[in-house]
Design an enzyme around this catalytic site. Structure first.
Site, PDB file in Angstrom:
ATOM      1  N   LYS A 170      -9.253  41.796 -20.153  1.00 20.44           N
ATOM      2  CA  LYS A 170      -9.250  42.859 -21.162  1.00 20.44           C
ATOM      3  C   LYS A 170      -8.041  42.772 -22.090  1.00 20.44           C
ATOM      4  CE  LYS A 170     -12.456  45.893 -18.884  1.00 20.44           C
ATOM      5  NZ  LYS A 170     -12.785  45.115 -17.679  1.00 20.44           N
TER       6      LYS A 170
HETATM    7  C1  LIG Z   1     -13.977  44.735 -17.234  1.00 21.48           C
HETATM    8  C2  LIG Z   1     -14.089  43.593 -16.269  1.00 21.48           C
HETATM    9  C3  LIG Z   1     -15.304  42.901 -16.068  1.00 21.48           C
HETATM   10  C4  LIG Z   1     -16.589  43.301 -16.753  1.00 21.48           C
HETATM   11  O1  LIG Z   1     -16.604  43.019 -18.128  1.00 21.48           O
HETATM   12  P1  LIG Z   1     -17.677  43.708 -19.090  1.00 21.48           P
HETATM   13  O2  LIG Z   1     -17.236  43.369 -20.455  1.00 21.48           O
HETATM   14  O3  LIG Z   1     -17.617  45.190 -18.808  1.00 21.48           O
HETATM   15  O4  LIG Z   1     -19.006  43.133 -18.751  1.00 21.48           O
HETATM   16  C5  LIG Z   1     -15.313  41.817 -15.197  1.00 21.48           C
HETATM   17  N1  LIG Z   1     -14.192  41.452 -14.528  1.00 21.48           N
HETATM   18  C6  LIG Z   1     -13.023  42.093 -14.691  1.00 21.48           C
HETATM   19  C7  LIG Z   1     -11.846  41.654 -13.902  1.00 21.48           C
HETATM   20  C8  LIG Z   1     -12.919  43.183 -15.573  1.00 21.48           C
HETATM   21  O5  LIG Z   1     -11.744  43.822 -15.722  1.00 21.48           O
END
Ligand SMILES: *Cc1c(COP(=O)(O)O)cnc(C)c1O
Length: 476
Positions: free
Chosen positions: A120
């Site tokens: 993120k």
């Molecule tokens: C947010 C997240 C996901 C999922 O990603 P999306 O964009 O919501 O599909 C997968 N792995 C980790 C470690 C995350 O923080």
């Protein structure tokens, strides 16, 4: 470039106009009115660009209301080796999203070398700099209100800390995050960051955010903003690393690759879909879910049946514990030929708690044209994959990446390069790694002892009046 709503009943707006908002007024999600296209010659020219230059080549096609020189400066300030420096042995931080070869044609694409060790950061760091730029230019301020069970909140806080014109009010369930995640967030001493530990669970936090957002007068007066996963700026920033990963493992544009994406809200893999629509030679986009497998069910059957928060399992890949994928509407809009009436009709079913079936209209048969396939993983699969990856490659992966690798291997043909998106580092999910391997994962040295740092947070009951009162006090 204008942005339109998937539900077709909101005016088209520019990039800067949608940047600070969430849903379109008609309840839909924003998408560009068409996807910019890259030709074979464009792709060849982009090969070998640095991450920041590649990001500019892509983002400048989507952003036409920020002067190019300013956009370039924002991007250069964001994608720096010292910001994404938690690399693995043998990786070059200057690559920002380096690959790690596991075996011939099987790679991890490391997206979690940023400040909070989760993918993120890739988009959120850019968003922080874009927000500050747009707010400063317009002489405005914003108070970001969010709820987190871990990854989103910390990524948002590290992106917004110290930024002019921005305050962050982040609700999290008191004593329910891991010690490491809690320490990451609560040790921030920045004046513009407010951590609020709510006596309750994650859903209580989310309900408080909804209650405040539904109070239109309060929302307007206190300039309440959001950085949730439907934000277009987050999606578009994520498009870049699909290109970077593609160029890293291919020699020419005739080659195709597969990406396996650990998925929850469908934001990450939606960016892969957009990269593919822009002309990136992707064969398969593999949607990997955990026990919360609504998306796997859809791609296997054509039936989308969200489950509601009461039926969301709490798993050992918690950032994928989602039963209603908020970005999924963007893909379905494309799948139904960008028919906003059709999309609106489908989501009127979802919004009233029902499912929809795309078999009858022939849309499900078209899924293959978009490269999507899927699979799911459970706790046992996850631990097993972590153990095997350690034994076979001497690499420790986190639980979410393990879900991605488990499903990737179901589609791996040894010939087509497969990139598994590494969405977090193992250090973030220590307990599960101990369960799998019998010992804690290595932690970046800079984060050793983070749990012992002084913490700044406020404990609050799950009461929307209390958070409103808190915002009023802190902003006056
Ligand atoms: C947010 C997240 C996901 C999922 O990603 P999306 O964009 O919501 O599909 C997968 N792995 C980790 C470690 C995350 O923080």
């Amino acid at each position: 470039m204008k942005y339109i709503s998937t539900r077709g009943q909101s005016p088209a707006l520019s990039f800067s106009q949608i940047l600070l908002g969430g849903l379109a007024p008609d309840g839909g999600l924003y998408l560009p009115e068409s996807y910019p296209q890259f030709t074979d010659a464009d792709l060849t020219a982009m090969r070998g660009l640095s991450y920041a230059d590649l990001a500019f080549a892509i983002l400048s096609r989507f952003v036409d209301d920020i002067p190019a020189a300013d956009l370039k400066a924002i991007i250069d300030k964001t994608y720096r080796a010292d910001v994404y420096g938690f690399t693995r042995k043998g990786q070059n931080a200057a690559d920002i999203t380096p690959t790690l070869k596991l075996e011939d044609n099987l790679y991890l694409l490391s997206l979690s070398n940023g400040p909070t060790l989760a993918f993120k950061d890739m988009a959120m760091q850019l968003l922080g700099n874009l927000f500050e730029y747009v707010l400063t230019k317009e002489g405005k301020t914003t108070n970001i209100l969010g709820a987190t069970s871990g990854d989103t909140g910390s990524a948002a806080e590290y992106a917004m800390r110290g930024k002019k014109g921005i305050r962050v009010f982040m609700l999290s369930p008191h004593k329910k995050m891991s010690r490491f995640q809690t320490a990451q967030m609560f040790s921030l001493q920045d004046e513009n960051i407010y951590n609020i530990a709510v006596n309750g669970v994650f859903d209580d936090c989310q309900d408080m955010v909804k209650a405040v957002s539904n109070d239109a007068a309060f929302k307007a007066q206190y300039k309440i903003g959001a950085v949730n996963s439907i934000n277009w700026g987050r999606i578009v920033a994520q498009v870049v690393y699909y290109f970077k990963g593609y160029f890293a493992v291919t020699e020419n544009n005739a080659q195709k690759v597969n990406f396996s994406v650990p998925s929850g809200n469908f934001g990450n893999v939606c960016a892969g879909h957009i990269a593919r629509m822009m002309g990136l030679p992707i064969d398969k986009l593999i949607v990997a879910t955990n026990e919360n497998d609504v998306l796997d069910e859809f791609f296997k059957t054509g039936v989308y049946s969200p489950r509601g928060s009461a039926k969301t399992y709490h798993t050992s890949s918690p950032s994928m514990d989602i039963s209603k994928a908020s970005n999924f509407e963007r893909f379905v809009f494309d799948l139904v030929g960008r028919d906003s009436d059709k999309t609106r009709a489908l989501w009127s079913k979802v919004d009233s708690g029902n499912s929809f079936d795309l078999n009858a209209d022939g849309y499900y048969a078209k899924i293959a044209d978009y490269g999507f396939v899927s699979g799911s993983s459970n706790h046992e699969n996850r631990l097993q994959t972590i153990r095997e990856t350690q034994a076979k490659y001497d690499v420790v992966i986190d639980t979410h990446t393990a879900d991605g690798l488990k499903v990737a291997l179901e589609y791996f043909d040894q010939k087509t390069p497969m990139l598994v998106l590494e969405t977090a580092l193992a250090a973030k999910f220590e307990d599960s790694i101990v369960e799998a391997l019998g010992h804690a994962p290595e932690r970046p040295a800079a984060l050793n002892g983070i749990e012992a740092l002084p913490q700044k947070f406020t404990v609050m009951d799950a009461d929307s009046a209390a958070i409103k009162q808190f915002i009023v006090e802190k902003t006056s």
